[in-house]
Structures are given as structure tokens and as C-alpha cells.
Design an enzyme around this catalytic site. Structure first.
Site, short mmCIF file in Angstrom:
data_model
loop_
_atom_site.label_atom_id
_atom_site.label_comp_id
_atom_site.label_asym_id
_atom_site.label_seq_id
_atom_site.Cartn_x
_atom_site.Cartn_y
_atom_site.Cartn_z
CB THR A 15 -0.95 0.02 1.22
OG1 THR A 15 -0.19 0.04 2.42
CG2 THR A 15 -1.86 -1.19 1.22
CG ASP A 16 -0.74 4.63 -2.10
OD1 ASP A 16 -1.58 4.63 -1.17
OD2 ASP A 16 -1.04 4.88 -3.27
CB ALA A 17 1.26 8.05 1.52
CB VAL A 20 -5.29 2.53 -2.13
CG1 VAL A 20 -6.51 3.16 -1.48
CG2 VAL A 20 -4.48 3.57 -2.85
#
Length: 137
Positions: A15-17, A20
Site C-alpha cells: 500500500t501507499d501513503a 491503497v
């Protein structure tokens, strides 16, 4: 038509910041589904690779519909819908909780031990074509 299905649990590292799944992390899921598809028809990709034959990706397309999130279990359906030949096109549907997350497509060609494109070796082509013909769709 050749079909397979596999699943993956979304890891936090994917996931990213925004919480998601980062867009590039869908491609390894496609790779897992592709391997399940190839091995599901009776081909041994490790043996092919040991003999110097590979199926590199020469094109990749993804349409993102909804985000996957940490903890989701994604289902990846893979299919070869067109008769395989020099090029092999594989289609993917990635879902979670019955919702479509992404649709993808990869195109592959066989390469020889020198990395040059070749017609599929007969022993691999025969297996793929037989599996394709046994499952008309």
C-alpha cells in the site's frame, strides 16, 4: 479458452501513503495468476526456464476501477481467450469482495536461451493448444 484463478492477501507493504495498493503492485498479482494458468495446463515453468525458454512480458495494460486496500483478499482470474501462437495474450480480472478492482492484459512471446523471439517450442505449443481446444469458452 484457458482459465485459472488465484488469490492474494494484500500486504501492508503493497500500500501507499493513501492506504491503497500502489498501482505497480497489481503486476506481480498478474504474474502469480499467469503462473497458475501456465502450470494449470501441465507446463512446468521452472523446467522451461532451466532449458532457457522464457515468456517475457512485451506489453502490459491495466485499467484501475476501484482501490484494493490492506487486508483485502484479491481474486485474480486469468484467461487466454485467443488461440495462442507466436504471441500469447493473457487477460486478468482482479476483484475483492465481488467488486471489480482492475482489468489487465499482458502479451508474451517465447524467447530462446539467447533471448531472441522464437516460435513456441513444439512441446509447449502442443500443451497450450490442446488445453485451449479442450475448453472452448
Amino acid at each position: 479458452m484457458i482459465r485459472a484463478r488465484t488469490s492474494q492477501k494484500v500486504r501492508f507493504a503493497e500500500t501507499d501513503a493513501m492506504g491503497v495498493v500502489y498501482h505497480a503492485n497489481y503486476l506481480p498479482w498478474c504474474e502469480c495468476a499467469r503462473l497458475a494458468l501456465i502450470e494449470g495446463v501441465g507446463l512446468d515453468y521452472a523446467e522451461m526456464s532451466a532449458r532457457g525458454f522464457h515468456l517475457p512480458v512485451v506489453e502490459a495494460h491495466i485499467k484501475y476501477r476501484r482501490p484494493a486496500r490492506f487486508g483485502d483478499t484479491v481474486e485474480i482470474e486469468s484467461a487466454i481467450a485467443e488461440r495462442p501462437g507466436v504471441k500469447i495474450k493473457i487477460e486478468y480480472r482482479i476483484t475483492a469482495n465481488s467488486l471489480l478492482l482492475a482489468e489487465a492484459e499482458t502479451v508474451h512471446v517465447f524467447v530462446n536461451p539467447e533471448g531472441l523471439p522464437i516460435k513456441p517450442p513444439r512441446e509447449y505449443a502442443d500443451v497450450l493448444l490442446a488445453a485451449f481446444d479442450e475448453n472452448p469458452g
